[in-house]
Every structure is written in C-alpha cells, then in structure tokens.
Design a protein around this motif. Structure first.
Motif, PDB file in Angstrom:
ATOM      1  N   GLU A  16       0.871  -1.067  -0.206  1.00 48.22           N
ATOM      2  CA  GLU A  16       0.089   0.120   0.133  1.00 48.22           C
ATOM      3  C   GLU A  16       0.740   1.285   0.038  1.00 48.22           C
ATOM      4  O   GLU A  16       0.538   2.123  -0.728  1.00 48.22           O
ATOM      5  N   THR A  46       3.986   1.605  -1.069  1.00 46.97           N
ATOM      6  CA  THR A  46       4.513   1.703  -2.470  1.00 46.97           C
ATOM      7  C   THR A  46       3.524   2.300  -3.566  1.00 46.97           C
ATOM      8  O   THR A  46       3.714   3.206  -4.171  1.00 46.97           O
ATOM      9  N   GLN A  47       2.090   1.894  -3.283  1.00 46.73           N
ATOM     10  CA  GLN A  47       1.104   2.444  -4.367  1.00 46.73           C
ATOM     11  C   GLN A  47       1.006   3.807  -3.950  1.00 46.73           C
ATOM     12  O   GLN A  47       0.985   4.679  -5.065  1.00 46.73           O
ATOM     13  N   ARG A  48       0.900   4.377  -2.669  1.00 42.37           N
ATOM     14  CA  ARG A  48       0.906   5.692  -2.448  1.00 42.37           C
ATOM     15  C   ARG A  48       1.879   6.569  -3.014  1.00 42.37           C
ATOM     16  O   ARG A  48       1.715   7.791  -3.245  1.00 42.37           O
TER      17      ARG A  48
END
Length: 84
Positions: A37, A39-41
């Motif tokens: 998460e 990394t995605q943010r």
C-alpha cells in the motif's frame, strides 16, 4: 472492526522518499500488505527503500511479514544507515 490506525514513521532516506515524517494507515493488514500500500501511495522511490528497510513494530523488529499488525501499532521504517 479495524481498530485504531497504524502510525507509520519514516526515518532518513525513507522520510525523503515518502515526502513526510509520519502518516496514519487503517489497521487490519500485514507488513507485506502495508508495504504494498505504501508503494502504491508513494511510488517507486519509496518502494526501493522499503525493499531494503528494517521495520520495527512497537519498537520490536518484525520477522513475520505475513502476521497481522496490531491495531494502533507504531511502525518504524528504517533504511540502512551509512557509517558505524
């Protein structure tokens, strides 16, 4: 019910890569799910730091990246430090 959020604290290069010193994330996930998460943010720069970082959960080194993190925990992201 997820409970109190996780507090993520970034140190050194992790702080620079995330662009912040701290953030809150909803509870109810493992360390592996949390890093995905984050990394995605925050993108690839933080992903590179997370791959080599150590993680403390409430001050204790986390060895089981699949175990659920306790609600309300503080997660410290510690990239490798230079020097000695």
């Amino acid at each position: 019910m997820e409970g109190p959020p996780l507090t993520i604290r970034y140190f050194a290069g992790a702080r620079a890569a995330a662009g912040r010193a701290e953030e809150a994330i909803p509870a109810g996930r493992s360390l592996d799910a949390l890093t995905a998460e984050l990394t995605q943010r925050h993108g690839d720069r933080l992903a590179g730091v997370l791959r080599v970082a150590s993680f403390l959960v409430n001050g204790v080194t986390c060895h089981d990246r699949q175990a659920p993190l306790p609600a309300g925990a503080t997660i410290d992201v510690l990239p490798p430090f230079a020097g000695g």
